[in-house]
Design a protein around this motif. Structure first.
Motif, PDB file in Angstrom:
ATOM      1  N   TYR A  78       0.834  -1.204   0.000  1.00 58.99           N
ATOM      2  CA  TYR A  78       0.000   0.000   0.000  1.00 58.99           C
ATOM      3  C   TYR A  78       0.869   1.254   0.000  1.00 58.99           C
ATOM      4  O   TYR A  78       0.618   2.202  -0.763  1.00 58.99           O
ATOM      5  CB  TYR A  78      -0.935  -0.003   1.199  1.00 58.99           C
ATOM      6  CG  TYR A  78      -1.730   1.276   1.322  1.00 58.99           C
ATOM      7  CD1 TYR A  78      -2.856   1.486   0.529  1.00 58.99           C
ATOM      8  CD2 TYR A  78      -1.337   2.280   2.198  1.00 58.99           C
ATOM      9  CE1 TYR A  78      -3.578   2.661   0.616  1.00 58.99           C
ATOM     10  CE2 TYR A  78      -2.052   3.458   2.291  1.00 58.99           C
ATOM     11  CZ  TYR A  78      -3.167   3.649   1.496  1.00 58.99           C
ATOM     12  OH  TYR A  78      -3.866   4.825   1.587  1.00 58.99           O
ATOM     13  N   LEU A  79       1.891   1.277   0.849  1.00 60.44           N
ATOM     14  CA  LEU A  79       2.743   2.465   0.939  1.00 60.44           C
ATOM     15  C   LEU A  79       3.550   2.693  -0.330  1.00 60.44           C
ATOM     16  O   LEU A  79       3.758   3.836  -0.745  1.00 60.44           O
ATOM     17  CB  LEU A  79       3.660   2.353   2.160  1.00 60.44           C
ATOM     18  CG  LEU A  79       2.955   2.408   3.504  1.00 60.44           C
ATOM     19  CD1 LEU A  79       3.947   2.163   4.628  1.00 60.44           C
ATOM     20  CD2 LEU A  79       2.232   3.746   3.693  1.00 60.44           C
ATOM     21  N   ILE A  80       3.979   1.615  -0.971  1.00 62.13           N
ATOM     22  CA  ILE A  80       4.708   1.753  -2.244  1.00 62.13           C
ATOM     23  C   ILE A  80       3.790   2.351  -3.307  1.00 62.13           C
ATOM     24  O   ILE A  80       4.202   3.211  -4.088  1.00 62.13           O
ATOM     25  CB  ILE A  80       5.284   0.397  -2.688  1.00 62.13           C
ATOM     26  CG1 ILE A  80       6.460   0.019  -1.768  1.00 62.13           C
ATOM     27  CG2 ILE A  80       5.731   0.438  -4.148  1.00 62.13           C
ATOM     28  CD1 ILE A  80       6.964  -1.403  -1.962  1.00 62.13           C
ATOM     29  N   GLN A  81       2.536   1.918  -3.317  1.00 57.33           N
ATOM     30  CA  GLN A  81       1.576   2.422  -4.307  1.00 57.33           C
ATOM     31  C   GLN A  81       1.051   3.823  -3.967  1.00 57.33           C
ATOM     32  O   GLN A  81       0.529   4.506  -4.837  1.00 57.33           O
ATOM     33  CB  GLN A  81       0.392   1.462  -4.421  1.00 57.33           C
ATOM     34  CG  GLN A  81       0.749   0.128  -5.036  1.00 57.33           C
ATOM     35  CD  GLN A  81       1.212   0.278  -6.473  1.00 57.33           C
ATOM     36  OE1 GLN A  81       0.641   1.014  -7.255  1.00 57.33           O
ATOM     37  NE2 GLN A  81       2.282  -0.428  -6.812  1.00 57.33           N
ATOM     38  N   ASN A  82       1.206   4.239  -2.705  1.00 56.76           N
ATOM     39  CA  ASN A  82       0.657   5.521  -2.255  1.00 56.76           C
ATOM     40  C   ASN A  82       1.693   6.325  -1.479  1.00 56.76           C
ATOM     41  O   ASN A  82       1.507   6.611  -0.294  1.00 56.76           O
ATOM     42  CB  ASN A  82      -0.577   5.275  -1.371  1.00 56.76           C
ATOM     43  CG  ASN A  82      -1.669   4.542  -2.107  1.00 56.76           C
ATOM     44  OD1 ASN A  82      -2.398   5.141  -2.876  1.00 56.76           O
ATOM     45  ND2 ASN A  82      -1.765   3.241  -1.908  1.00 56.76           N
ATOM     46  N   PRO A  83       2.787   6.736  -2.123  1.00 56.53           N
ATOM     47  CA  PRO A  83       3.840   7.448  -1.385  1.00 56.53           C
ATOM     48  C   PRO A  83       3.389   8.786  -0.814  1.00 56.53           C
ATOM     49  O   PRO A  83       4.000   9.292   0.127  1.00 56.53           O
ATOM     50  CB  PRO A  83       4.950   7.626  -2.424  1.00 56.53           C
ATOM     51  CG  PRO A  83       4.266   7.505  -3.743  1.00 56.53           C
ATOM     52  CD  PRO A  83       3.103   6.570  -3.525  1.00 56.53           C
ATOM     53  N   ASP A  84       2.316   9.345  -1.347  1.00 56.39           N
ATOM     54  CA  ASP A  84       1.816  10.626  -0.826  1.00 56.39           C
ATOM     55  C   ASP A  84       1.267  10.481   0.594  1.00 56.39           C
ATOM     56  O   ASP A  84       1.143  11.463   1.312  1.00 56.39           O
ATOM     57  CB  ASP A  84       0.730  11.181  -1.747  1.00 56.39           C
ATOM     58  CG  ASP A  84      -0.403  10.210  -1.964  1.00 56.39           C
ATOM     59  OD1 ASP A  84      -0.140   9.046  -2.357  1.00 56.39           O
ATOM     60  OD2 ASP A  84      -1.563  10.600  -1.725  1.00 56.39           O
ATOM     61  N   VAL A  85       0.996   9.256   1.036  1.00 55.73           N
ATOM     62  CA  VAL A  85       0.464   9.021   2.376  1.00 55.73           C
ATOM     63  C   VAL A  85       1.512   9.337   3.434  1.00 55.73           C
ATOM     64  O   VAL A  85       1.181   9.786   4.523  1.00 55.73           O
ATOM     65  CB  VAL A  85      -0.015   7.560   2.508  1.00 55.73           C
ATOM     66  CG1 VAL A  85      -0.404   7.228   3.939  1.00 55.73           C
ATOM     67  CG2 VAL A  85      -1.177   7.292   1.578  1.00 55.73           C
TER      68      VAL A  85
END
Length: 87
Positions: A78-85
């Motif tokens: 999830y974090l790799i796909q959503n670095p803006d998080v």
């Protein structure tokens, strides 16, 4: 359930208790540390709280480790796909 979160030390604790047969709960402490290659190392300490004098079998402990690893991989993906998080 999330039990504690320390953003400065990159440590979080969570526990599970529902649907456990011989255990009251399992508490996990996850600590993230930087690796030399720029990635992260995840260290996990698990504590098993049993019902009565029950001792978890090696198979149960192994299954628990696999569930924690699976959860870590889901969060990582999830974090790799959503670095803006996290930036």
């Amino acid at each position: 359930m999330l039990d504690a979160l320390d953003l400065e030390k990159f440590i979080y604790n969570y526990s599970v208790g529902d649907a456990l047969v011989n255990l009251e709960s399992i508490s996990h402490e996850v600590k993230l540390e930087p690796a030399p290659d720029g990635r992260s190392i995840s260290k996990v300490i698990s504590k098993y709280f049993t019902k009565g004098d029950v001792v978890p079998s090696e198979e149960e402990i192994k299954a628990g480790k696999e569930r924690v690893l699976g959860m870590t991989k889901v969060v990582e993906a999830y974090l790799i796909q959503n670095p803006d998080v996290y930036n």
